[in-house]
Every structure is written in C-alpha cells, then in structure tokens.
Design an enzyme around this catalytic site. Structure first.
Site: not given
Length: 253
Positions: A9, A11, A98, A100, A171, A177, A217
């Site tokens: 991914n 992003k 996701h 985010e 996740e 991150g 991560s």
C-alpha cells in the site's frame, strides 16, 4: 494450501517516474530470481498511475489494487473515483476501511458498507481493513472493536459467493507507521479470533479459505516471525513497500 499474500500500500507516495521505475525493476528481479511461485503480490499505487502500472504488469504474476473507491456509483461528486472507472482500466481489487480513511476522511462503518456493496456490484475483490486504537487496546476492548467493525460491514454479506471476494487485513491502528508492531503472539491471537468470527458466521470451510493479513509496521526484520503464525496469511505493507530491497525481503519471508 493457500498462497501467502503480500500487498504493497503505497498511500500518497511515489510519482510517475518512481512508480514506473519500481514496477519495471521489480518485474526484472522476479523474472531473474523466479520469485512468486508460492505467493501473491499485489501493488496499490496512487490513482493517477493505475493505468500505466496495469500496462507494465500486463501478463505478469503481479496484480494491482486501488486504494479506495467512492460509495456512489456516478454523478456530481468532484474529486471522487468510481468503481466503473476503475473497472474500465482493468482494476479489479480495492482496499477499503483503512484506518487513515476512517480517521482523516471520516469514513464510518455505514459509509464502508455502501462502498462494499458498490465494490461487489462491480465484481471487485476487497481488501478490508480492521483494527483497534492504542486506547481501545489499553482498555482490553480490541476484540469488541474488531467484532463490531465486521458486524457492521462485511457480515452484512449473506451469500458465500460474496464472502469469497474478501481478504481481511488486521491492522492495529497503534502500529501503523509508528514503528511499533504487535508481537507475533498478539497478532496470532487476534487473527485466530477473527477466523473464529467467520466460523461462527459462515462456517469452518469458508473460514479456512479466508485470507487474513497482518498490517502495521511490517518490515524485513519482523516479517518472517509474523508470517510463520498459523492464522496469518500474509501482510499489508506500508512504508517498507516503498523501497524495493526491503519489499523483496518481506516477499521472500
């Protein structure tokens, strides 16, 4: 046996040159080293580069996914990209849910359910993300949160055919991150729990066919331990998929 799945991914990273250069180099290495006979590798670049990426990967074992779709089929929705647009350029997979997207773009479970329905209508395979925050884990609510996320979205699917279009990506939000990673034992415990939810809802056979990936991560140092767990079927990789050497090590893990 199911193939392990590794999804990159990207992003909002990699411009036109970086995207095309990465994919061509990756293909060259795959060909020279005969990688990928026992695994699926999926790349999710930014929207503007999906078409050229599809042309580069044509005929290879690598495939593409979009990072998002609009919940509306078409119309006056400035800046959005529809499922039919993506299908018209040969894209058949999409990442939904996701954290985010949930955090920065206020995507609720209700919105995600609409996106699921439109994606299934157009025959997309869906990589659906779930996971808890650090605070929710501190309160020992991670299992309740994950169950709720599934019950309000994926579990609205009534047919076994629809469920066959899903890959689940666990996740933990606190690990995305941040450099923090769930231990292999923590990840396995959650993956086993997620699989048990699918057993309860759709039966043992469907659950065993379901691919459940870990994200958060993942890097070239921890991938092998994570992927060796019984219920972890691969990974959704963020930052470490941006560098070809690191990504290759993860694939080979």
């Amino acid at each position: 046996m199911k193939k392990k799945i590794v999804i990159a991914n990207w992003k909002m990273n990699h411009d036109f040159y970086e995207t095309t250069s990465f994919l061509r180099n990756l293909l060259k290495i795959f060909f020279e080293k005969k990688i990928n006979n026992k695994k699926k590798v999926i790349i999710a670049p930014s929207f503007p580069f999906l078409h050229i990426s599809n042309q580069i990967l044509q005929g290879s074992s690598l495939s593409l996914a979009a990072q998002n779709i609009c919940q509306m089929e078409n119309g006056s929705y400035t800046g959005e990209v529809s499922a039919s647009m993506l299908r018209s350029i040969g894209i058949h997979k999409v990442i939904l849910g996701h954290s985010e997207r949930r955090k920065y773009f206020s995507e609720t479970n209700d919105i995600l359910l609409k996106k699921i329905k439109i994606a299934l209508k157009y025959g997309f395979h869906i990589i659906f993300c779930i996971g808890e925050t650090a605070l929710e884990r501190e309160k020992n609510e991670q299992f309740l949160i994950v169950k709720k996320q599934l019950e309000e979205t994926v579990f609205h699917c009534s047919s076994l055919e629809e469920i066959s279009y899903f890959i689940i990506a666990y996740e933990p939000i606190w690990a995305i991150g941040t450099g923090k990673t769930a231990t292999s034992e923590e990840a396995q415990t959650m993956h086993r729990y997620i699989r048990s939810l699918f057993i309860d809802k759709y039966g043992e056979k469907v659950s065993q066919k379901m691919s459940i990936l870990y994200g958060g991560s993942i890097n070239d140092l921890n991938a092998r331990n994570l992927f060796s767990q019984e219920d972890i079927d691969g990974g959704l990789v963020g930052n470490s998929s941006l560098e070809i050497e690191k990504f290759l090590k993860i694939i080979q893990s």
